[in-house]
Each structure stands twice: as C-alpha cells, then as structure tokens.
Design a protein around this motif. Sequence first.
Motif, PDB file in Angstrom:
ATOM      1  N   VAL A  34       0.845  -1.202   0.000  1.00  0.00           N
ATOM      2  CA  VAL A  34       0.000   0.000   0.000  1.00  0.00           C
ATOM      3  C   VAL A  34       0.878   1.249   0.000  1.00  0.00           C
ATOM      4  N   LYS A  36      -0.007   4.671  -0.420  1.00  0.00           N
ATOM      5  CA  LYS A  36      -0.541   6.027  -0.262  1.00  0.00           C
ATOM      6  C   LYS A  36       0.447   6.892   0.530  1.00  0.00           C
ATOM      7  N   MET A 162     -13.880  -7.434   1.378  1.00  0.00           N
ATOM      8  CA  MET A 162     -12.777  -6.682   1.977  1.00  0.00           C
ATOM      9  C   MET A 162     -13.289  -6.005   3.237  1.00  0.00           C
ATOM     10  N   ARG A 221      -3.147  -6.104   3.005  1.00  0.00           N
ATOM     11  CA  ARG A 221      -2.813  -4.780   2.475  1.00  0.00           C
ATOM     12  C   ARG A 221      -1.863  -4.103   3.454  1.00  0.00           C
ATOM     13  N   ALA A 224       2.715   0.722   6.037  1.00  0.00           N
ATOM     14  CA  ALA A 224       3.767   1.216   6.932  1.00  0.00           C
ATOM     15  C   ALA A 224       4.871   0.195   7.201  1.00  0.00           C
TER      16      ALA A 224
HETATM   17  C1  LIG Z   1      -3.568   2.706   4.394  1.00  0.00           C
HETATM   18  C2  LIG Z   1      -4.347   1.496   4.170  1.00  0.00           C
HETATM   19  C3  LIG Z   1      -3.793   0.222   4.404  1.00  0.00           C
HETATM   20  C4  LIG Z   1      -2.383   0.006   4.924  1.00  0.00           C
HETATM   21  O1  LIG Z   1      -2.276   0.398   6.254  1.00  0.00           O
HETATM   22  P1  LIG Z   1      -0.874   0.213   7.033  1.00  0.00           P
HETATM   23  O2  LIG Z   1      -1.260   0.353   8.448  1.00  0.00           O
HETATM   24  O3  LIG Z   1       0.031   1.287   6.550  1.00  0.00           O
HETATM   25  O4  LIG Z   1      -0.360  -1.139   6.713  1.00  0.00           O
HETATM   26  C5  LIG Z   1      -4.573  -0.879   4.123  1.00  0.00           C
HETATM   27  N1  LIG Z   1      -5.825  -0.765   3.647  1.00  0.00           N
HETATM   28  C6  LIG Z   1      -6.391   0.430   3.420  1.00  0.00           C
HETATM   29  C7  LIG Z   1      -7.781   0.492   2.903  1.00  0.00           C
HETATM   30  C8  LIG Z   1      -5.672   1.591   3.673  1.00  0.00           C
HETATM   31  O5  LIG Z   1      -6.242   2.770   3.430  1.00  0.00           O
END
Ligand SMILES: *Cc1c(COP(=O)(O)O)cnc(C)c1O
Length: 233
Positions: A34, A36, A162, A221, A224
């Motif tokens: 992920v 973002k 999901m 997913r 971090a």
């Molecule tokens: C940001 C996000 C993640 C990842 O989260 P982390 O804590 O950084 O692993 C997973 N799923 C969704 C929908 C997110 O927005």
Amino acid sequence: MSGIAVHLEEVRARIRGACQRCGRAPESVQLVAVTKGFGADAIREAYGAGQRLFGESYVQEFLPKREQLKDLPDLEWHFIGRLQSNKADQVVGSAALVHSVDRKSLAVELDRRASRHGVTADILLQVRLGEEESKSGVDPSGLQVLARQVLELSRLRVRGLMTLPPPVENPDDARAWFRRLRLLLEECAGLPGWPADSRELSMGMSHDFEAAIAEGATMVRVGAAIFGPRPTA
Ligand SMILES: *Cc1c(COP(=O)(O)O)cnc(C)c1O
C-alpha cells in the motif's frame, strides 16, 4: 539492500510464518503493498525487490504514479480506497481489482464504464463490520442485498470481500472481526450466481496481518511495515 527491500523481506517472512502456523500454503496469501503518501520512487524500490502488486487509495495519487511508472511492464494495481462514482472511469481498466465497492450506485457506474471500455471489472465488496459512522463499507445487514445487485451487473465480476475492522489494542483481538468477514463470505458464496472461485478475503494491515491470515485472509494490504511511517500531507 535498501530499507524498503529489507522491510519487504521481513513482511514476506512474517507472512510465511503466519501461513506455516495455521497450515496454509504461503502462495495462498497475496501481499498488496500500500503506497498512499509515497511517491513513484518508493514503488520503484519495492519493484526492484520483486514486489509487483500495489494498492492505491486515492485517484489523484494513483493517476500520476501510474503515468510515472508506465515503463514497468508487469506492475499490477489494486484500488483500495473510497471511490466516488464520478471517478469510476479512472480506475476501470487500469486497476486489476477494486477492493472498495460498498454501494449500488458505485457498482452501477463501474459496470457502465467497464461496458464502455469493453472490459470486465473485478471487484470486492467492502464491509463495515464495526458500523462506524466515519468508515465506508456496506453494513453486514445490507451485504446480501448489495451482493445480489452486483451479481446482476454483467460487466462486474465479484471476487470476494474486503474489510478494515475497528481498531483494537492487541492484534489478536481483531481475529473475531476477520472471522466474521470469513463467515459473511460463506453466506455470499451461497447466493445464486456467485462465482464458485470467488473466495477472496482482503483483510489485515501492518499491525494485524498475521491475525488476518490465521482467519483466512487471501490478500493482506500492508503499507507502513514496508514503506515506513506515512509522510503527513
Ligand atoms: C492505508 C491502508 C492500508 C495500509 O495500512 P498500514 O497500516 O500502513 O499497513 C490498508 N488498507 C487500506 C484500505 C488503507 O487505506
């Protein structure tokens, strides 16, 4: 090795360990990296370390990154964030899977866009298990209705469910939520027209993906734990 490559290796090892502990094949869990908040450079680094599947949460971040990374032939994108219907066109055809379909209006729009592009769109239904106001997702009580509506749309192929469960102190406490999603998938799988091989469970993030794997996650997913703390906007 770069920091990202090291972290990726650690996450892969934790996925293998979690699979081993519950007698699952490691290949039964896909890692969605992920991205973002991180730019194309971070994705290139992860790509260099063998990662091919990336999850984007915002259309406005996805489009420029997709453009900047066009030279990487076998990159696969999943769209995992809240999606406005008027942006459906931006993800159809470029995201291999949309994890976040949570309402009929969005499903109808994705179907219409897929039809216009002459493609089929693979989707997951996002479920809001904790019924929290601030989160997206269909409530469990509305899931079957939404699933039936989606099954009528010929350009959409529903692949599973999901969730992003309510935050818990101890990752093990999330297991009950993950189990709940697995049971909801079993109910959906009994619906007429639900594809026999649509059994994906996208659940588990950096802090709880091992618990999710123990409850049957097929996609985790993780942001971090691979890329580090997200830069604040
Ligand atoms: C940001 C996000 C993640 C990842 O989260 P982390 O804590 O950084 O692993 C997973 N799923 C969704 C929908 C997110 O927005």
